[in-house]
Structure formats: C-alpha cells, structure tokens
Design a protein around this motif. Structure first.
Motif, PDB file in Angstrom:
ATOM      1  N   VAL A 484      -2.692  26.489  11.382  1.00 37.71           N
ATOM      2  CA  VAL A 484      -2.226  26.266  12.661  1.00 37.71           C
ATOM      3  C   VAL A 484      -3.390  25.339  13.399  1.00 37.71           C
ATOM      4  N   LEU A 485      -2.872  24.289  13.595  1.00 42.48           N
ATOM      5  CA  LEU A 485      -3.905  23.191  14.309  1.00 42.48           C
ATOM      6  C   LEU A 485      -3.351  22.773  15.571  1.00 42.48           C
ATOM      7  N   THR A 486      -4.505  22.623  16.636  1.00 49.26           N
ATOM      8  CA  THR A 486      -4.160  22.013  17.851  1.00 49.26           C
ATOM      9  C   THR A 486      -4.926  20.922  18.348  1.00 49.26           C
ATOM     10  N   GLY A 487      -4.790  20.365  19.459  1.00 52.29           N
ATOM     11  CA  GLY A 487      -5.599  19.324  20.080  1.00 52.29           C
ATOM     12  C   GLY A 487      -5.610  18.063  18.958  1.00 52.29           C
ATOM     13  N   ALA A 488      -7.024  17.525  19.106  1.00 48.53           N
ATOM     14  CA  ALA A 488      -7.133  16.272  18.295  1.00 48.53           C
ATOM     15  C   ALA A 488      -6.989  16.618  16.780  1.00 48.53           C
ATOM     16  N   ALA A 489      -7.394  17.724  16.412  1.00 46.50           N
ATOM     17  CA  ALA A 489      -6.982  18.251  14.891  1.00 46.50           C
ATOM     18  C   ALA A 489      -5.556  18.110  14.560  1.00 46.50           C
ATOM     19  N   ARG A 490      -4.787  18.692  15.561  1.00 44.03           N
ATOM     20  CA  ARG A 490      -3.446  18.555  15.410  1.00 44.03           C
ATOM     21  C   ARG A 490      -2.935  17.275  15.259  1.00 44.03           C
ATOM     22  N   LYS A 491      -3.286  16.307  16.209  1.00 42.90           N
ATOM     23  CA  LYS A 491      -3.299  14.877  16.148  1.00 42.90           C
ATOM     24  C   LYS A 491      -3.483  14.234  14.942  1.00 42.90           C
ATOM     25  N   VAL A 492      -4.835  14.602  14.342  1.00 42.59           N
ATOM     26  CA  VAL A 492      -5.352  13.695  13.353  1.00 42.59           C
ATOM     27  C   VAL A 492      -4.623  14.539  12.096  1.00 42.59           C
ATOM     28  N   ARG A 493      -4.245  15.625  12.154  1.00 44.18           N
ATOM     29  CA  ARG A 493      -3.492  16.286  11.057  1.00 44.18           C
ATOM     30  C   ARG A 493      -2.068  15.664  10.814  1.00 44.18           C
ATOM     31  N   GLU A 494      -1.295  15.202  12.279  1.00 39.80           N
ATOM     32  CA  GLU A 494      -0.121  14.620  12.256  1.00 39.80           C
ATOM     33  C   GLU A 494      -0.046  13.344  11.799  1.00 39.80           C
ATOM     34  N   MET A 495      -1.138  12.437  12.208  1.00 40.86           N
ATOM     35  CA  MET A 495      -1.453  11.117  11.869  1.00 40.86           C
ATOM     36  C   MET A 495      -1.460  11.294  10.224  1.00 40.86           C
ATOM     37  N   LYS A 496      -2.385  11.910   9.806  1.00 38.69           N
ATOM     38  CA  LYS A 496      -2.639  12.121   8.398  1.00 38.69           C
ATOM     39  C   LYS A 496      -1.285  12.265   7.648  1.00 38.69           C
ATOM     40  N   GLU A 497      -0.623  13.360   8.311  1.00 39.62           N
ATOM     41  CA  GLU A 497       0.918  13.548   7.635  1.00 39.62           C
ATOM     42  C   GLU A 497       1.779  12.287   7.369  1.00 39.62           C
ATOM     43  N   GLU A 498       1.562  11.809   8.867  1.00 34.53           N
ATOM     44  CA  GLU A 498       2.363  10.542   8.618  1.00 34.53           C
ATOM     45  C   GLU A 498       2.244   9.673   7.981  1.00 34.53           C
ATOM     46  N   ALA A 499       0.951   9.330   7.766  1.00 34.38           N
ATOM     47  CA  ALA A 499       0.345   8.266   6.689  1.00 34.38           C
ATOM     48  C   ALA A 499       1.081   8.834   5.363  1.00 34.38           C
ATOM     49  N   GLU A 500       0.672  10.027   5.112  1.00 29.97           N
ATOM     50  CA  GLU A 500       1.128  10.577   3.759  1.00 29.97           C
ATOM     51  C   GLU A 500       2.511  10.479   3.631  1.00 29.97           C
ATOM     52  N   ALA A 501       3.160  10.636   4.596  1.00 32.64           N
ATOM     53  CA  ALA A 501       4.933  10.690   4.531  1.00 32.64           C
ATOM     54  C   ALA A 501       5.279   9.229   4.212  1.00 32.64           C
ATOM     55  N   SER A 502       4.569   8.424   5.032  1.00 33.39           N
ATOM     56  CA  SER A 502       5.040   6.998   4.859  1.00 33.39           C
ATOM     57  C   SER A 502       4.585   6.246   3.345  1.00 33.39           C
ATOM     58  N   ALA A 503       3.303   6.853   2.918  1.00 31.75           N
ATOM     59  CA  ALA A 503       2.986   6.442   1.648  1.00 31.75           C
ATOM     60  C   ALA A 503       4.004   7.216   0.457  1.00 31.75           C
ATOM     61  N   ARG A 504       4.524   8.210   0.884  1.00 33.06           N
ATOM     62  CA  ARG A 504       5.354   8.950   0.065  1.00 33.06           C
ATOM     63  C   ARG A 504       6.777   7.984  -0.096  1.00 33.06           C
ATOM     64  N   ARG A 505       7.052   7.834   0.942  1.00 37.97           N
ATOM     65  CA  ARG A 505       8.393   6.945   1.374  1.00 37.97           C
ATOM     66  C   ARG A 505       8.357   5.421   0.617  1.00 37.97           C
ATOM     67  N   GLU A 506       7.274   5.084   0.864  1.00 34.47           N
ATOM     68  CA  GLU A 506       7.052   3.623  -0.024  1.00 34.47           C
ATOM     69  C   GLU A 506       7.180   3.820  -1.538  1.00 34.47           C
ATOM     70  N   GLU A 507       6.528   4.713  -1.948  1.00 32.58           N
ATOM     71  CA  GLU A 507       6.682   5.125  -3.413  1.00 32.58           C
ATOM     72  C   GLU A 507       8.226   5.250  -3.806  1.00 32.58           C
ATOM     73  N   THR A 508       8.762   6.273  -2.922  1.00 31.12           N
ATOM     74  CA  THR A 508      10.007   6.225  -3.324  1.00 31.12           C
ATOM     75  C   THR A 508      10.870   5.182  -3.278  1.00 31.12           C
ATOM     76  N   GLU A 509      10.470   4.429  -2.286  1.00 30.46           N
ATOM     77  CA  GLU A 509      11.364   2.982  -2.408  1.00 30.46           C
ATOM     78  C   GLU A 509      10.963   2.353  -3.451  1.00 30.46           C
ATOM     79  N   ARG A 510       9.791   2.330  -3.867  1.00 28.33           N
ATOM     80  CA  ARG A 510       9.374   1.619  -5.157  1.00 28.33           C
ATOM     81  C   ARG A 510      10.172   2.145  -6.432  1.00 28.33           C
TER      82      ARG A 510
END
Lengths: 586, 111
Positions: A484-510
């Motif tokens: 469970v994360l909150t604050g900046a850690a949550r933000k960082v985590r969310e951004m990281k997740e977002e990045a990972e997700a977009s990478a995954r999306r790109e891979e899928t597209e590829r």
C-alpha cells in the motif's frame, strides 16, 4: 397558627418537596428539599454553603413566589448583599419588595456575661417577627453554630436548638441550616443530631492544585435521592450542580444522518455520513488533521444553519479560525451569525468536574446540534485515567441525551499503539476514525481508516488523506503487488506502473503488427501461388480441351473408317446412315 | 408578674441630678415567665444595693414588641443591657449569680 402541612402531606402523597430552583439540585433530590422541614447544609469553610442557602431563598422569592428570611450570624446585611451581588442577586431590591428579610444576629462572647438560667426566646421572637413580616415560606440560618462560640452554656444551647428546629417544623417553613464541617463529624457541633430530615454536604477538594467543588446528599428521610458526589460550580449565575450519574442509557437513536463535510468520507460511511446524535472519535498522532476533520463537520453543519459548540483546549478561537482559512474553511461568518460558539479554556483552568459542569451549562444555554471536543486528551493532565474516563463517559452521555452529534479528537502519542487512545473511551464511541501517519521512503503521508461505525456499512479501506487549500481530500491509495503506497511513493509507483503499462501496450501492439505482417505475407504468398495455379490451370484446361477434341475427332474418324469398311453392316445402319452427314459437315 | 407589667417602658427610679453617672439599664424579657420575674427581682435588688438613686430600668417585653429585639441584638432572654455608661454591656440569664452580674456591669473589678 403553625401549619401542619408536613403532617398532612406525607400521609397521602409521600413527602412534599420544595423546589430550590438551583440547577441540578432538584434533579438529585427528585424535586427539592423536604417541604416544611429543616435541611442541614454542611461543609468546610468556603465551600459555598451561604451561597447555596442564599440562592435557595432568592430563587424561592423570584421563581416560586415564596418569601424568605435569612438569619445571618456571620455577615451583616450589607456584606451579604454585596457578596451575592456577584451572582446577580439584588438582595436590597428584594428586601424593598418585601420578598426577603435579612436579619443579622450578632453574637460576641466578650460582650456577654452569662448569669444563671436563660433561653433563646429572643432569637425565636426575632425569627417569628421576620417570618410574619413577609409571610416567609423559607428560612435560612447561616451559620447557627456561631452561637456555640458566643454562648458558653452548651446544655441550654443544645436544648434550645432542638426546640428551634421543632419550632421551625411547626411553623411549616422550609429551612436551610448551615454548619461547619467538623473533625470526623458532619458538623463541628453535631447539628446533624437535630436536623435529621435532610443533610447535604458540600465539599471543596484540591487535587494536584486543581480544586473541585462537590455536593452530596448524605441523607434524605422519606425520599429517594442520588447518593453520589456531584460536582458543582458557582459562577455569575449562581449554583450549578451536575447530576451526571443520573444520566441513563436511554438516548434516542435515529436514522438521520449528518454529512461529514467531506463527500468522500460520506461515501466511506455508507454514503451518508455520521448518525445524528452519535459520538465520533477521531484519533491520530500529532498533525494528522484531526482538527481539520472537525472543522469540516462544523462548517458543513453551520451552512445548514445548525448551531455548533466548539470546546477547545489547545488553540484559541482566533487561531482555529485562521487555521481553518488556510484549508479553505471560513468559520468567521458562522461566529458572527451566532451559529458557532467557541469555548476555549485550558484544562488546567479548572478540575474535570468543573469542565463537565461548564460544558453542561453551555449545552443547556446554547443548545447546539453539533459539539466538538478538541481534544479530549487535553484533559489527561488533570486527573487519573479512571476519573477522566468517568468524566468523558458522563460528557458523552450528556451530549447523547441532548441528541447532539459529538466529535471528539484524541491525540495519540507515538509510544502508544495507534489503535488505543490514552483515555480508553473508544468503546463509548459510535464512530471511530483513525488518521495515521504513513511513513515510507522518507516521506510522511496521512491515511484515514474508519475503524468502526456502529449501525452502518462502512468502508474498510484506507484512504489517503490530503489537506489542500480547499480542505480535506480523500483519494484512493495505491494498493497492489502486496503493498500500500501513498503520497509521492504512490505517485512514483503510479507513474512507474503507467510507464510499464505503456511499454506493455507497445509490445502488444508490436506483436499484433508482426502477426498482421505475417498474415499479410502469408496471404501474399497464397495469392501468388493461387495466381500461378490459376495460370497453370488455365493452360492445362485449354490443353485438356484440345486433347478431348482430339479424342473426339479420332473416334469419329474411326467410325467413318469402319463405315467405310462396313464392319457392322446390319447393326449400325442407322448410325451409319447419319455418319456420312457428319463427315460431310466436317 | 405584676411588677413587670407595671414597669414595662417606665423609669423606675430617678437618678440623682448631681451625679453625672446615670445607669441606663434595659431588661429584655419574653412574657411574664417565672424566669423573667426572677431576673427583674434580682436586678431590682442589686440596683438598690449598689446603684441606689442613679439607675433607670426599662423592661421590654419582646412578645409585645418583637421588633425591638433586633436593635440590641437580643438572642437570649432575659438579657440585661447596660446602655449607659458606655460601653454597652450585656448580661444574659436570670441574674441569679450576683457576683457575675456585678462583674458584668463593671461594678466590681476583675472576675
């Protein structure tokens, strides 16, 4: 001539009572002092005996139209009227209106020589004269024990006192006799021997430099009464006794809700907020936003036009208002409109009971719909856990009985478990919100839980608690991957997740594109082969046709030849008959 | 009984004109109880012995004039008040203890 009301009264309808009009005392005594009988009020010096007695008389004269006589043995009339003026009693005016007579009886031993037999008929005559002059129903003798220091013949004195009390009963007046507390006895001279109907004891105790006044009905013949010690205060409006322990657990329960002022918190509480008349506890470590939660409730309630009482013990009203503004809550209009009342006092200003009595008084006068106690932990400085718990219990009961929604904040220190208040009151509370610090990765953020909320389906999830310029905002915390994360850690985590997700999306597209490409290649190949096949097919079909034609041609040729050879002369006549045509056609 | 009745509010004996020292005494009683009568008799006797010709006794019956009790701060009856000479002295009781009365009235030094 003497009234026999007390003899008639009790026979049928129990003891008749004489209401004192003193806040709370009539509740404890279930109606007042025994009518037509003397009551002994005892206590040590400075505990308020005279004031109690005087208020009894003044309220009798003003509220119940029962004139009174005050026989003062210690102070003269001027002193007395000056002393009680501070309580808002205008004794001189009442005396002018013939409502109250003050008679100062002066006894000075050095001026009196005793020679032989005497009695106190003089006192009786004076009292009788005073009673008759205003038609008094109430009499106060304050403090009759002064006689003991003025007169040396104890035997006569005691006999006369006994006679006096009997005489007062015969007169049918309701009397208060005050007496100084003695060593191990209720009064120094044993007045309780003579006044046996009702004894009230006042006490003034100082514990850890904080004084508390207490009242106890020691004895009340022929009547039920509260037996506990009840705290009382003396302020500018006189006596105020708090019959707290008489408060029962019979408060109303309702389905009506009070919005918290924070939509997301309402959502956590079954979508509607707190129950009206319930008690809410907000606990948390320092600086977690407990007060802000309270301010939201206050602001929201005032907006609806409900009155709020704010009992603060750590910040001044001005400070609370200023701090409110910093989170977008402006309370000052509510104060101006009279919807919000701050009562600010350091807990050390008076004892626990005093605070309780004060709160009771405020509640009675202000009649709020919402009360905030911020914080209840401020009280821990001035009493033992047991006392504080008892006090809070009484306070909460009192508020609940008055149908007031109460929010208490409680500071939790780091050393304690977070889910435990210093004063163990959580079991008394209906709703318990816990605001806790979440420290992670060098950052402190706040999380809010609803630990309990009686009678409603509430969220069991933690919410991140953000204090913004526009008030409190609750957001979802990051929950996933076992943390469970909150604050900046949550933000960082969310951004990281977002990045990972977009990478995954790109891979899928590829992969998808690759698949498409493969398919296209395949299809192209298929087409090529097909076209090859088609051209071959075409060729081959043509070839085939030719071959067939050739085959046919050959057969007919053979027929012609056979004809010509007359191989099947009879059998094939018909056929042969035609054959020449065909051949001719060709 | 008869005595008190007659003497209420009356000067009993005229003081001597030549002595400046007039003893103004008030005896407060409640009705004509035996104790009141005893007190009056005792007082009369004592005055005749020690203050002959220069005293004045006023007997106040509080049953008849209850409002008078307040002025001299009367609690007990009988009470003898020495109004003059000043300072005011009060003696309560039936005045049967002559010695104490004399001390109380300052007619005999010491106790």
């Amino acid at each position: 001539m003497p009234k026999h009301s007390k003899e008639k009264g009790p026979a049928v309808s129990g003891l008749k009572k004489c209401p004192t009009g003193i806040q709370g005392l009539d509740e404890i005594t279930q109606g007042g002092l025994p009518m037509g009988r003397p009551t002994l009020v005892c206590g040590s010096a400075g505990c308020g005996k005279t004031l109690l007695a005087m208020e009894f008389l003044v309220r009798g004269a003003v509220q119940f139209n029962e004139p009174g006589v005050f026989i003062a043995f210690e102070e003269n009339a001027e002193e007395l009227s000056k002393n009680v003026a501070s309580l808002g009693f205008d004794l001189d005016d009442l005396a002018r209106k013939k409502k109250i007579v003050v008679d100062y009886v002066y006894v000075e031993r050095s001026e009196i020589e005793e020679t032989g037999e005497y009695d106190l008929e003089g006192l009786f005559i004076r009292l009788d004269h005073a009673i008759k002059s205003v038609g008094a129903k109430r009499v106060v003798l304050d403090t009759i024990e002064s006689l003991f220091s003025g007169l040396s013949n104890q035997n006569i004195l005691r006999a006369e006192l006994r006679r006096l009390f009997r005489w007062l009963k015969e007169k049918g007046v309701t009397a208060i006799i005050t007496g100084e507390k003695g060593e191990g006895t209720l009064t120094r001279h044993g007045l309780e021997e003579y006044v046996a109907d009702c004894v009230i004891m006042l006490d003034h105790r100082v514990t850890e430099q904080i004084s508390t006044r207490r009242l106890r009905v020691v004895k009340y013949r022929g009547s039920l009464h509260g037996t506990n010690e009840y705290p009382f205060i003396i302020d500018e409006t006189g006596f105020s006794v708090l019959p707290i322990t008489s408060v029962g657990l019979n408060h109303k329960a309702t389905d009506e809700r009070v919005p918290t002022g924070i939509p997301r918190l309402d959502a956590m509480l079954d979508g509607k907020g707190y129950y009206r008349g319930s008690s809410i506890l907000v606990t948390g470590t320092a600086g977690t936003g407990k007060t802000s939660l309270a301010l939201h409730l206050v602001n929201e309630s005032c907006r609806r036009g409900e009155r709020c009482l704010y009992l603060a013990s750590e910040e001044s009203a001005a400070q609370i208002i200023r701090n409110g503004k910093s989170i977008g809550i402006d309370l000052s209009p509510w104060v101006k409109k009279g919807l919000l009342h701050f009562h600010v006092a350091r807990p050390t200003y008076s004892g626990l009971e005093m605070q309780l009595v004060t709160a009771n008084k405020l509640i009675r006068e202000f009649r709020p719909a919402i009360a905030v106690v911020d914080p209840i932990t401020g009280l821990t400085n001035i009493g033992t856990d047991l006392e504080i718990k008892a006090m809070l219990l009484r306070l909460i009961d009192m508020l609940k009985n008055s149908y007031i929604t109460t929010l208490c904040t409680s500071l939790t220190h780091g050393v304690h478990s977070l889910e435990q208040t210093e004063v163990a009151v959580t079991s008394l509370m209906d709703t318990w919100l816990l605001v806790r610090d979440l420290e992670y990765n060098g950052e402190r953020t706040r999380g809010l839980y609803v630990l309990k909320s009686r009678g409603m389906a509430h969220s069991n999830q933690i919410r991140e608690f953000l204090i913004t310029d526009n008030g409190i905002d609750l957001t979802d915390v990051y929950v996933g991957q076992g943390m469970v994360l909150t604050g900046a850690a949550r933000k960082v985590r969310e951004m990281k997740e977002e990045a990972e997700a977009s990478a995954r999306r790109e891979e899928t597209e590829r992969v998808k594109r690759e698949l498409e490409r493969k398919r296209l290649i395949m299809e192209a190949k298929i087409n090529e082969i097909r076209s090859q096949y088609e051209s071959a097919e075409e060729e081959l079909l043509a070839c085939l046709k030719e071959l067939e034609l050739k085959e046919k041609g050959l057969a007919s040729d053979r027929g012609v030849i056979a004809d010509m050879r007359k191989a099947d002369a009879s059998k094939d006549k018909k056929e042969t008959g035609k054959k020449p045509d065909r051949r001719e056609n060709r | 009984m008869r005595v008190t009745e007659k003497t209420t509010g009356k000067t009993l004996a005229k003081p001597n004109a030549k002595t400046s020292e007039v003893w103004d005494l008030k005896l407060y009683v409640a009705g004509q109880s035996p104790r009141s009568l005893t007190a009056f008799a005792n007082l009369k006797k004592l005055c005749e012995e020690h203050l002959k010709g220069k005293y004045r006794i006023e007997v106040v019956d509080l049953l008849k004039n209850p409002q008078l009790a307040k002025g001299d701060q009367i609690l007990a009856v009988p009470t003898l008040v020495r109004k003059l000479p000043v300072p005011i002295r009060k003696i309560i009781g039936d005045l049967s203890n002559t010695e104490r009365v004399l001390v109380g009235l300052d007619l005999r030094p010491g106790g």
